[in-house]
Design a protein around this motif. Structure first.
Motif, PDB file in Angstrom:
ATOM      1  N   LEU A   3      85.170  61.232  27.457  1.00 26.00           N
ATOM      2  CA  LEU A   3      84.099  61.274  26.464  1.00 26.00           C
ATOM      3  C   LEU A   3      84.643  61.621  25.089  1.00 26.00           C
ATOM      4  N   SER A   6      86.581  58.634  23.619  1.00 22.81           N
ATOM      5  CA  SER A   6      85.732  57.550  23.138  1.00 22.81           C
ATOM      6  C   SER A   6      84.964  57.964  21.883  1.00 22.81           C
ATOM      7  N   ALA A  56      75.516  63.237  24.602  1.00 24.10           N
ATOM      8  CA  ALA A  56      75.965  62.135  25.459  1.00 24.10           C
ATOM      9  C   ALA A  56      75.127  62.059  26.733  1.00 24.10           C
ATOM     10  N   GLY A  57      74.787  63.212  27.289  1.00 24.74           N
ATOM     11  CA  GLY A  57      73.937  63.229  28.475  1.00 24.74           C
ATOM     12  C   GLY A  57      72.545  62.702  28.181  1.00 24.74           C
ATOM     13  N   LEU A  59      71.782  60.525  25.795  1.00 25.30           N
ATOM     14  CA  LEU A  59      71.898  59.085  25.595  1.00 25.30           C
ATOM     15  C   LEU A  59      72.114  58.344  26.914  1.00 25.30           C
ATOM     16  N   ALA A  60      72.825  58.991  27.837  1.00 25.11           N
ATOM     17  CA  ALA A  60      73.081  58.353  29.131  1.00 25.11           C
ATOM     18  C   ALA A  60      71.820  58.260  29.980  1.00 25.11           C
ATOM     19  N   SER A  61      70.848  59.127  29.712  1.00 26.64           N
ATOM     20  CA  SER A  61      69.623  59.113  30.513  1.00 26.64           C
ATOM     21  C   SER A  61      68.699  57.961  30.118  1.00 26.64           C
TER      22      SER A  61
END
Length: 62
Positions: A3, A6, A56-57, A59-61
């Motif tokens: 992460l 990136s 990030a979590g 956005l990943a959801s």
């Protein structure tokens, strides 16, 4: 670790695009980059990493 790599690559691409597009000059871009490296060496780094992981979590959801 993937992460952070990136995120660093994405931010580097954004800085290059801004410099090439003339929206920001090289001096301020280098200053901000050096500030980031300095900030990473402080005690605030874990809180920043936790915040980035939370974003990030989120956005990943989606």
């Amino acid at each position: 670790m993937a992460l952070s790599i990136s995120a660093a690559a994405l931010l580097a691409i954004i800085v290059v695009v801004l410099v090439k597009g003339g929206h920001i000059r090289v001096g301020p871009a280098l200053t901000c980059t050096l500030f980031g490296f300095t900030l990473a060496a402080t005690g605030l780094a874990p809180a920043i990493n936790t915040g980035l992981a939370g974003i990030a979590g989120l956005l990943a959801s989606f």
